[in-house]
Design a protein around this motif. Structure first.
Motif, mmCIF file in Angstrom:
data_model
loop_
_atom_site.group_PDB
_atom_site.id
_atom_site.type_symbol
_atom_site.label_atom_id
_atom_site.label_comp_id
_atom_site.label_asym_id
_atom_site.label_seq_id
_atom_site.Cartn_x
_atom_site.Cartn_y
_atom_site.Cartn_z
ATOM 1 N N SER A 41 -43.823 77.247 44.287
ATOM 2 C CA SER A 41 -43.577 78.581 44.055
ATOM 3 C C SER A 41 -42.737 79.095 45.253
ATOM 4 O O SER A 41 -41.735 79.862 45.135
ATOM 5 C CB SER A 41 -44.741 79.425 44.093
ATOM 6 O OG SER A 41 -45.206 79.103 42.689
ATOM 7 N N PRO A 83 -55.195 80.359 50.291
ATOM 8 C CA PRO A 83 -55.531 79.883 48.924
ATOM 9 C C PRO A 83 -56.304 78.835 48.874
ATOM 10 O O PRO A 83 -56.250 78.117 49.831
ATOM 11 C CB PRO A 83 -53.994 79.673 48.405
ATOM 12 C CG PRO A 83 -53.183 79.297 49.477
ATOM 13 C CD PRO A 83 -53.404 80.370 50.617
ATOM 14 N N LEU A 135 -50.740 83.518 45.724
ATOM 15 C CA LEU A 135 -49.871 84.272 46.334
ATOM 16 C C LEU A 135 -48.797 84.974 45.438
ATOM 17 O O LEU A 135 -48.258 84.347 44.367
ATOM 18 C CB LEU A 135 -49.248 83.149 47.404
ATOM 19 C CG LEU A 135 -50.125 82.710 48.349
ATOM 20 C CD1 LEU A 135 -49.433 81.665 49.167
ATOM 21 C CD2 LEU A 135 -51.019 83.654 49.013
ATOM 22 N N CYS A 153 -48.666 76.426 45.242
ATOM 23 C CA CYS A 153 -48.091 77.383 46.059
ATOM 24 C C CYS A 153 -46.779 76.981 46.781
ATOM 25 O O CYS A 153 -45.751 77.841 46.941
ATOM 26 C CB CYS A 153 -49.242 77.865 47.238
ATOM 27 S SG CYS A 153 -50.545 78.937 46.789
ATOM 28 N N TYR A 208 -52.304 88.667 49.981
ATOM 29 C CA TYR A 208 -53.294 88.021 49.409
ATOM 30 C C TYR A 208 -54.635 88.443 49.938
ATOM 31 O O TYR A 208 -55.628 88.556 49.068
ATOM 32 C CB TYR A 208 -53.219 86.568 49.391
ATOM 33 C CG TYR A 208 -54.116 85.600 48.846
ATOM 34 C CD1 TYR A 208 -54.594 85.709 47.369
ATOM 35 C CD2 TYR A 208 -54.722 84.781 49.533
ATOM 36 C CE1 TYR A 208 -55.350 85.007 47.034
ATOM 37 C CE2 TYR A 208 -55.753 83.908 49.107
ATOM 38 C CZ TYR A 208 -56.093 84.030 47.703
ATOM 39 O OH TYR A 208 -57.139 83.074 47.092
ATOM 40 N N SER A 240 -52.670 74.492 46.396
ATOM 41 C CA SER A 240 -51.860 74.278 47.657
ATOM 42 C C SER A 240 -50.591 73.776 46.997
ATOM 43 O O SER A 240 -49.230 74.317 47.406
ATOM 44 C CB SER A 240 -52.519 73.100 48.454
ATOM 45 O OG SER A 240 -52.704 72.089 48.096
ATOM 46 N N CYS A 273 -50.754 79.389 41.697
ATOM 47 C CA CYS A 273 -50.823 79.726 42.899
ATOM 48 C C CYS A 273 -51.348 81.276 43.043
ATOM 49 O O CYS A 273 -50.790 82.121 42.061
ATOM 50 C CB CYS A 273 -49.374 79.749 43.775
ATOM 51 S SG CYS A 273 -49.440 80.453 45.323
#
Length: 641
Positions: A90, A79, A34, A87, A70, A84, A32
């Motif tokens: 996380s 993203p 982000l 992310c 981001y 996906s 990810c």
């Protein structure tokens, strides 16, 4: 070892290099991009305060904060799709540090791929800036690339952000990052110093306040102690000042003549401090008399329970409106100060703009309280629907008014800090400029609503036909009380009928009940007024009727928020299915509302402020709302039918 077995082993060994691991093969997952650390930096280990009813909203706002960081780093809003899953994983891990019981996707109804989708399929900063005019982008860049920790810069930034929405009218994919979220994400990405990691940006643009309860309590204690000390000091100074002034007046014979006096003590200090922190102008009484030709009747454009409204011209040629309060008692000072405070605290294209104010005492006119606002050349929505200057508005104008009013209310509820509940939304309080842009006006009954609190009041204020049932019955006041009133106004705008009507038996009937009966029978289009010039597509007209009926639903939680209303009006998002209504309750709603309003001391005509004429005048009593004070004061309300 046999030859076939040897080749099988070689084949399997070669596949281990060609094929990705099982988890990646199933989800095609990449790390990810982000940066979850941003939330730890801006929060300092704390989380924003929220309850179970608002947790999904704040979770998405935290995600938007990460998207802003981001965007600043990569010029990308979302993203990639193959990131996906990682992310969400996380982000879920971060949320679990505070509340392991929350499963973001299942609790909030989010699909995995939606984190990589958003407004109008816009993914890059360049695409966003190409969609919005350069002037609007520059205005956002000029007002949002600074510290947003204080109310004034925050208000300027959010006002400029709100103008971007009129250009982002395409379809939003999913419900993670809609077009409204994109505007805040873009604004928060502009600054390296005051970007996503700045607490002021997080609070202003995303409503995320990470202040810990302990530090807030200590700060509150300090503020209270300092405030008490300052208040006592001001009382002492005020007493000395009053004594000296009284002594001088006696020495010079009381200051005969028409001259102006200073502000009252308590009122003056509040408005003077506000004047220093805003661009408000304090006009003299003589300047206003000159602008209105000594308050000529020819310049009078409206009247209400508060007093009269006059048009006039400033020295620079600007046309303005002067709202002159009646001053029957000291309670007028509190009402005046409140309205100035509310209007001065908000700036939005769909809210009336405060130019300044005047306070003065003269020997001839007595105590004066006047608010100066921009003049709306096209009067109020009531004038065009029901007034003497009634016009058959085209569908494009009606649609523009409906959307502008919704945006103004959404800003009051979710853009202003703290949020504001208007409490008196009606056709006469929707003013129209020369381009028929709607401006929500008359904040005399508005209430600040910090942190989404629900007010419980024994004194109900508002206008018959527009007051939400839970407010009339139980005194329960929330932002959705305004949503109900908006639904009634939208029905008036669509149907050309008043909120309260009289049936063939002479009994009052509610427009909301009339519209619901048609929608329930599958005849939603019959709500729309016949003969609208340039009518819109039937499916659009029907959608607006359904939104109006949904907003004016008698049950509080069946109504959408104003943010959701704006989204339904601006995009192709469908209207949720309508819940059934309790018919026996609806049948007696008008009587309940009338009783609640009359007992609360705030009974007003549905016409309220409207164009002034000399025919068919009648008087009704409209008591000023004093929920926080003992007793009540009574003022005449002059309205015309």
């Amino acid at each position: 070892m046999s030859l076939p077995f040897y080749f099988s082993l070689c084949f399997i060994f070669s596949l281990s290099f060609i094929l990705p691991p099982p988890s990646l093969a199933a989800n095609d997952t990449v790390p990810c991009p982000l940066n979850i650390t941003v939330l730890r930096v801006v929060g300092g280990g704390a989380r924003p305060s929220f309850d179970s009813g608002t947790q999904c909203h704040y979770i998405l706002q935290a995600l938007h904060l990460l998207q802003a960081d981001y965007l600043r780093r990569s010029n990308l809003f979302v993203p990639p799709l193959n990131a996906s899953e990682s992310c969400w994983t996380s982000f879920q891990s971060f949320i679990n540090e505070f509340d392991p019981s929350i499963d973001i996707r299942s609790s909030c109804g989010l699909k995995t791929e939606w984190i990589s989708q958003g407004c109008m399929n816009i993914t890059t900063k360049q695409q966003f800036e190409a969609t919005v005019p350069t002037a609007a982008i520059q205005a956002v860049q000029g007002n949002c690339n600074q510290s947003l920790d204080n109310n004034s810069p925050c208000a300027l930034c959010t006002t400029k952000i709100s103008t971007l929405l009129s250009y982002l009218i395409g379809r939003t994919v999913g419900n993670v990052s809609d077009c409204r979220a994109y505007t805040s994400i873009y604004a928060a990405s502009l600054s390296d110093q005051y970007g996503a990691t700045d607490p002021g940006t997080a609070k202003c643009l995303f409503g995320l306040d990470f202040s810990s309860p302990g530090s807030s309590g200590k700060r509150r204690t300090i503020i209270i102690v300092v405030s008490v000390f300052c208040f006592v000091a001001l009382l002492v100074l005020a007493g000395v000042w009053t004594y000296i002034r009284f002594k001088k007046r006696n020495e010079f014979g009381g200051g005969k003549g028409v001259g102006k006096s200073e502000l009252g003590l308590g009122l003056g200090s509040g408005l003077d401090s506000m004047n220093q922190s805003t661009t408000l102008i304090r006009f003299t009484f003589d300047e206003i008399k000159k602008a209105t030709r000594n308050f000529s009747r020819d310049n009078m454009i409206g009247s209400g329970g508060y007093g009269n409204v006059y048009k006039g011209m400033l020295l620079d040629g600007s046309p303005v409106a002067f709202k002159r309060f009646k001053n029957c008692s000291v309670a007028g000072d509190a009402s005046f100060t409140h309205e100035v405070e509310v209007i001065a605290s908000v700036r939005h294209v769909n809210l009336v703009t405060l130019r300044g104010y005047c306070t003065a005492t003269t020997n001839l006119e007595g105590h004066q309280r006047i608010i100066v606002t921009d003049l709306m050349e096209n009067g109020s929505l009531y004038d065009h629907l029901f007034g003497s200057s009634k016009k058959n508005l085209s569908w494009s104008i009606r649609q523009k008014i409906a959307l502008g009013t919704a945006r103004g209310l959404a800003y009051l509820h979710y853009g202003a800090q703290p949020s504001i509940i208007h409490r008196d939304i009606k056709a006469s309080n929707i003013l129209l400029d020369h381009k028929f842009e709607a401006k929500v006006a008359d904040f005399g009954l508005a209430k600040f609503n910090p942190e989404g609190m629900t007010h419980m009041s024994t004194r109900v204020a508002g206008t018959m036909g527009y007051v939400a049932p839970e407010y009339a019955l139980y005194g329960q006041l929330t932002e959705r009380s305004d949503v109900f009133s908006y639904g009634v106004v939208l029905l008036e705008l669509l149907s050309g009928k008043k909120a309260l009507q009289t049936n063939d038996d002479g009994q009052p009937s509610a427009l909301t009940d009339f519209a619901w009966s048609l929608v329930r029978n599958g005849s939603a289009l019959d709500v729309v007024e016949d003969g609208i010039p340039e009518p819109g597509p039937p499916e659009v007209l029907e959608k607006y009727v359904l939104i109006a009926v949904l907003c004016s639903h008698p049950q509080l939680y069946a109504r959408p928020t104003m943010d959701q209303v704006v989204k339904m009006l601006e995009t192709d998002e469908s209207v949720p299915s309508l819940m059934d209504r309790p018919i026996p309750f609806i049948a007696g709603r008008i009587d309940i509302e009338k009783s609640a309003l009359s007992n609360s001391g705030q009974l007003c005509s549905p016409t309220g402020y409207q164009a002034y004429t000399l025919q068919n005048q009648r008087k009704s009593i409209c008591k000023e709302d004093e929920e926080e004070e003992e007793g009540s004061s009574v003022a005449d309300t002059v309205t015309t039918e």
